[in-house]
Design an enzyme around this catalytic site. Sequence first.
Site, short mmCIF file in Angstrom:
data_model
loop_
_atom_site.label_atom_id
_atom_site.label_comp_id
_atom_site.label_asym_id
_atom_site.label_seq_id
_atom_site.Cartn_x
_atom_site.Cartn_y
_atom_site.Cartn_z
N LYS A 154 33.92 31.07 -0.09
CA LYS A 154 34.97 32.10 -0.10
C LYS A 154 34.55 33.39 -0.80
O LYS A 154 34.96 34.47 -0.42
CB LYS A 154 36.24 31.55 -0.76
CG LYS A 154 36.86 30.37 -0.05
CD LYS A 154 37.86 30.81 0.98
CE LYS A 154 38.34 29.73 1.93
NZ LYS A 154 38.48 28.40 1.41
N GLU A 187 46.46 35.02 -0.49
CA GLU A 187 47.10 33.72 -0.28
C GLU A 187 46.04 32.66 -0.57
O GLU A 187 44.86 32.94 -0.46
CB GLU A 187 47.60 33.59 1.16
CG GLU A 187 46.55 33.11 2.19
CD GLU A 187 45.40 34.09 2.41
OE1 GLU A 187 45.58 35.30 2.17
OE2 GLU A 187 44.30 33.64 2.80
N SER A 215 30.47 23.58 2.75
CA SER A 215 31.20 24.81 2.42
C SER A 215 31.62 24.91 0.95
O SER A 215 31.83 26.00 0.44
CB SER A 215 32.44 24.94 3.31
OG SER A 215 33.22 23.76 3.29
C1 LIG Z 1 38.92 27.24 2.21
C2 LIG Z 1 37.88 26.24 2.47
C3 LIG Z 1 37.60 25.76 3.76
C4 LIG Z 1 38.42 26.14 4.96
O1 LIG Z 1 38.41 27.48 5.28
P1 LIG Z 1 37.58 28.08 6.47
O2 LIG Z 1 38.09 29.46 6.60
O3 LIG Z 1 37.86 27.24 7.69
O4 LIG Z 1 36.15 28.03 6.11
C5 LIG Z 1 36.55 24.89 3.94
N1 LIG Z 1 35.82 24.46 2.89
C6 LIG Z 1 36.07 24.87 1.62
C7 LIG Z 1 35.24 24.34 0.51
C8 LIG Z 1 37.10 25.77 1.37
O5 LIG Z 1 37.34 26.17 0.12
#
Ligand SMILES: *Cc1c(COP(=O)(O)O)cnc(C)c1O
Length: 399
Positions: free
Chosen positions: A92, A114, A381
């Site tokens: 993020k 948000e 992610s």
């Molecule tokens: C917010 C988040 C997501 C989901 O958001 P995307 O916009 O689909 O990437 C996925 N993995 C993590 C670790 C997150 O914090």
Amino acid sequence: MDNVNLPDERGHFGKYGGLFVAETLMHALDQLNQAYEQYKDDADFLAEYAYELQHFVGRPSPVYHAKRWSTQLGGAQIWLKREDLNHTGAHKINNCIGQMLLARRMGKTRIIAETGAGMHGVATATVAARYGLECIVYMGAEDVRRQAANVHRMKLLGATVVPVESGSKTLKDALNEAMRDWVANIDNTFYIIGTVAGPHPYPSMVRNFQQVIGQECLVQMPEHAGRQPDYVVACVGGGSNAMGIFYPYIPHAEVQLHGVEAAGEGLDTPRNAASINAGQVGVLHGNRTYVMQDADGQVQETHSVSAGLDYPGVGPEHAWLNDSGRAQYKAIDDQEALKAFHDCCRLEGILPALESSHALAYAAKLAPTLAQDKIILVCLSGRGDKDVHTVAEYSQIQL
Ligand SMILES: *Cc1c(COP(=O)(O)O)cnc(C)c1O
């Protein structure tokens, strides 16, 4: 491939995307559009963005061969793009830095956001502290409860967290509330959206700030794995980590792109959050895309074990990639994601976010069906420290 030249100047990815907002928001979006067009190719802007990614975020994040897990699965080799190692623990922050630098150039003094799982809220509060701007984060009351640790982190960073009690008290309600705030405070406020959704220009702007993930992989995979992957896999909530790793691979037609949605308690139940697999085309949060909705077009409440995937829409570029066939969208349920979470912990020494665990679970299903010389690159992610209590509850583990 013309996929990479989208959206058009009105923000359309084929029939998806666009700008469906009340008149009162048009001025703010025009202003944002103009500023983004002015700075997106500006050398000073890009140099500052690159500097922050390197020195504040800690990029580039490594690619890592998950050898023990791959060996146990007995098929393709699984590689992980380690976005969990970024400052604040997820992808993020890449986007928050970009939007914050834009907000500063626009002279805005107040930042709103948000958040679902709280990772975008933490990343936004972090960059607001870094630049000394006021920060207000809207968060569904249900998510405030599920993600208490991240609420504390945001407060420690000086942000105000506003629990949202309307609707299902989750991410979509937080987004509605942030848009309401923006309309009322357009003059001094910049709204940092956390994913590739929302009205134009957010979907393409956020994707552009996240494409650093895939660009690094294009360089790192030949260096460390000897070649590009056969598959790129990423979880899809709104879809920003997936667009970030997919986008630079779109022109590489030999690389298959697989997005993984949250099947929750099953695609055949109403308790899932798989907008492409189980939703229909509609309008949500200012753009046309796949939306979880009932027969009357009312937005349906969604469910996933991971708060970050618990969103009833999906970025419009994913809707387009799905329909064009360039990417495929699969689904993984709560139990499969939890199993992958535990396997990743024990076999690789990495505590993955529950969101990322959906992508890992899909890769672990795919790998044994492939030869050992095939390569699956998974976007890890984020890290899972925020999820240990949820995992303990679901897995009936005493902490
Ligand atoms: C917010 C988040 C997501 C989901 O958001 P995307 O916009 O689909 O990437 C996925 N993995 C993590 C670790 C997150 O914090």
